[in-house]
Scaffold this motif. Structure first.
Motif, PDB file in Angstrom:
ATOM      1  N   GLU A  64      34.567   8.456 -42.435  1.00 33.49           N
ATOM      2  CA  GLU A  64      33.966   9.695 -41.946  1.00 33.49           C
ATOM      3  C   GLU A  64      32.451   9.557 -41.860  1.00 33.49           C
ATOM      4  N   SER A  65      31.847  10.324 -40.968  1.00 28.71           N
ATOM      5  CA  SER A  65      30.385  10.318 -40.907  1.00 28.71           C
ATOM      6  C   SER A  65      29.847  11.275 -41.973  1.00 28.71           C
ATOM      7  N   PHE A  66      28.651  10.992 -42.430  1.00 23.17           N
ATOM      8  CA  PHE A  66      28.036  11.786 -43.488  1.00 23.17           C
ATOM      9  C   PHE A  66      27.228  12.937 -42.894  1.00 23.17           C
ATOM     10  N   LEU A  67      27.412  14.120 -43.461  1.00 24.54           N
ATOM     11  CA  LEU A  67      26.586  15.260 -43.098  1.00 24.54           C
ATOM     12  C   LEU A  67      25.274  15.200 -43.867  1.00 24.54           C
ATOM     13  N   GLY A  74      23.265   7.325 -58.786  1.00 22.03           N
ATOM     14  CA  GLY A  74      24.054   6.967 -57.621  1.00 22.03           C
ATOM     15  C   GLY A  74      23.625   7.757 -56.402  1.00 22.03           C
ATOM     16  N   THR A  75      24.539   7.881 -55.473  1.00 19.42           N
ATOM     17  CA  THR A  75      24.303   8.615 -54.235  1.00 19.42           C
ATOM     18  C   THR A  75      25.435   9.598 -54.032  1.00 19.42           C
ATOM     19  N   LEU A  76      25.066  10.811 -53.646  1.00 19.88           N
ATOM     20  CA  LEU A  76      26.032  11.858 -53.362  1.00 19.88           C
ATOM     21  C   LEU A  76      26.120  12.004 -51.847  1.00 19.88           C
ATOM     22  N   PHE A  77      27.332  11.874 -51.322  1.00 19.77           N
ATOM     23  CA  PHE A  77      27.575  11.963 -49.887  1.00 19.77           C
ATOM     24  C   PHE A  77      28.390  13.218 -49.607  1.00 19.77           C
ATOM     25  N   LEU A  78      28.040  13.902 -48.538  1.00 20.66           N
ATOM     26  CA  LEU A  78      28.805  15.051 -48.078  1.00 20.66           C
ATOM     27  C   LEU A  78      29.354  14.722 -46.701  1.00 20.66           C
ATOM     28  N   THR A  79      30.682  14.832 -46.548  1.00 17.36           N
ATOM     29  CA  THR A  79      31.310  14.658 -45.242  1.00 17.36           C
ATOM     30  C   THR A  79      31.924  16.005 -44.853  1.00 17.36           C
ATOM     31  N   LYS A 137      34.927  16.739 -44.934  1.00 17.08           N
ATOM     32  CA  LYS A 137      36.117  17.037 -45.722  1.00 17.08           C
ATOM     33  C   LYS A 137      36.006  16.759 -47.211  1.00 17.08           C
ATOM     34  N   LYS A 138      34.954  16.039 -47.617  1.00 18.00           N
ATOM     35  CA  LYS A 138      34.879  15.699 -49.047  1.00 18.00           C
ATOM     36  C   LYS A 138      33.459  15.434 -49.525  1.00 18.00           C
ATOM     37  N   LEU A 139      33.350  15.442 -50.833  1.00 18.92           N
ATOM     38  CA  LEU A 139      32.127  15.124 -51.548  1.00 18.92           C
ATOM     39  C   LEU A 139      32.396  13.808 -52.255  1.00 18.92           C
ATOM     40  N   ILE A 140      31.498  12.834 -52.100  1.00 16.27           N
ATOM     41  CA  ILE A 140      31.700  11.506 -52.683  1.00 16.27           C
ATOM     42  C   ILE A 140      30.467  11.132 -53.490  1.00 16.27           C
ATOM     43  N   PHE A 141      30.681  10.674 -54.722  1.00 14.86           N
ATOM     44  CA  PHE A 141      29.582  10.162 -55.539  1.00 14.86           C
ATOM     45  C   PHE A 141      29.850   8.692 -55.794  1.00 14.86           C
ATOM     46  N   THR A 200      35.556  11.169 -55.761  1.00 18.31           N
ATOM     47  CA  THR A 200      35.786  11.864 -54.497  1.00 18.31           C
ATOM     48  C   THR A 200      36.389  13.229 -54.788  1.00 18.31           C
ATOM     49  N   ILE A 201      35.764  14.273 -54.227  1.00 17.81           N
ATOM     50  CA  ILE A 201      36.241  15.641 -54.401  1.00 17.81           C
ATOM     51  C   ILE A 201      36.487  16.230 -53.015  1.00 17.81           C
ATOM     52  N   PRO A 202      37.744  16.472 -52.664  1.00 14.31           N
ATOM     53  CA  PRO A 202      38.020  17.137 -51.384  1.00 14.31           C
ATOM     54  C   PRO A 202      37.382  18.539 -51.385  1.00 14.31           C
ATOM     55  N   LEU A 203      36.761  18.920 -50.285  1.00 15.61           N
ATOM     56  CA  LEU A 203      36.092  20.218 -50.218  1.00 15.61           C
ATOM     57  C   LEU A 203      37.069  21.378 -50.421  1.00 15.61           C
ATOM     58  N   VAL A 204      38.310  21.208 -50.004  1.00 13.15           N
ATOM     59  CA  VAL A 204      39.297  22.289 -50.172  1.00 13.15           C
ATOM     60  C   VAL A 204      39.607  22.561 -51.642  1.00 13.15           C
ATOM     61  N   GLU A 205      39.287  21.619 -52.521  1.00 15.94           N
ATOM     62  CA  GLU A 205      39.547  21.799 -53.952  1.00 15.94           C
ATOM     63  C   GLU A 205      38.371  22.424 -54.705  1.00 15.94           C
ATOM     64  N   ILE A 206      37.235  22.579 -54.042  1.00 19.34           N
ATOM     65  CA  ILE A 206      36.045  23.140 -54.702  1.00 19.34           C
ATOM     66  C   ILE A 206      36.170  24.660 -54.780  1.00 19.34           C
ATOM     67  N   GLU A 207      36.095  25.172 -55.988  1.00 17.39           N
ATOM     68  CA  GLU A 207      36.157  26.612 -56.216  1.00 17.39           C
ATOM     69  C   GLU A 207      34.772  27.246 -56.171  1.00 17.39           C
ATOM     70  N   SER A 208      33.770  26.512 -56.677  1.00 18.52           N
ATOM     71  CA  SER A 208      32.400  27.030 -56.640  1.00 18.52           C
ATOM     72  C   SER A 208      31.394  25.891 -56.732  1.00 18.52           C
ATOM     73  N   ALA A 209      30.195  26.185 -56.242  1.00 20.35           N
ATOM     74  CA  ALA A 209      29.056  25.264 -56.329  1.00 20.35           C
ATOM     75  C   ALA A 209      27.856  26.106 -56.723  1.00 20.35           C
ATOM     76  N   GLU A 210      27.387  25.909 -57.943  1.00 23.39           N
ATOM     77  CA  GLU A 210      26.307  26.737 -58.489  1.00 23.39           C
ATOM     78  C   GLU A 210      25.174  25.859 -59.010  1.00 23.39           C
ATOM     79  N   HIS A 211      24.012  26.461 -59.128  1.00 22.62           N
ATOM     80  CA  HIS A 211      22.878  25.763 -59.733  1.00 22.62           C
ATOM     81  C   HIS A 211      23.015  25.807 -61.248  1.00 22.62           C
TER      82      HIS A 211
END
Length: 103
Positions: free
Chosen positions: A8-11, A27-32, A34-38, A51-62
């Motif tokens: 996949e291409s990286f956003l 490391g490096t955090l990649f956002l595609t 469909k997923k988040l990759i570290f 690897t965390i599929p975006l559909v499995e993310i419940e929340s993203a907070e600071h």
């Protein structure tokens, strides 16, 4: 045979640290789309990554790092929590939410 690690291409691609509250892995955090990759810096040429599929993310907070710096992002899924330290968590969170809304 060459196997592409991330077809996949990286956003977004940002330097990051995976934080467990006491230790950090750089490391490096990649956002595609469909997923988040570290990927850990020390294991770039291996298959070791988170690897965390975006559909499995419940929340993203600071979150505050050492109760002082606001450069953390907390990703919560049904199976757990991952903490990342970024230079610009606001931008990353904004792009992550945008990608999640497109699903």
């Amino acid at each position: 045979m060459k196997i592409e690690k991330h077809p996949e291409s990286f956003l977004l691609q940002v330097p990051s640290h995976l934080w467990d509250g006491n230790k950090q892995l750089s490391g490096t955090l990649f956002l595609t789309q469909k997923k988040l990759i570290f990927e850990i810096d020390d294991f770039q040429k291996s298959h070791l990554s988170l690897t965390i599929p975006l559909v499995e993310i419940e929340s993203a907070e600071h979150f505050l790092l050492f109760e002082f710096a606001r450069n953390g992002i907390k990703i919560t899924t049904k199976i757990g929590v991952d903490l990342f330290v970024l230079d610009d968590p606001l931008l990353f969170r904004k792009e992550l939410k945008r990608a999640m809304e497109k699903l």
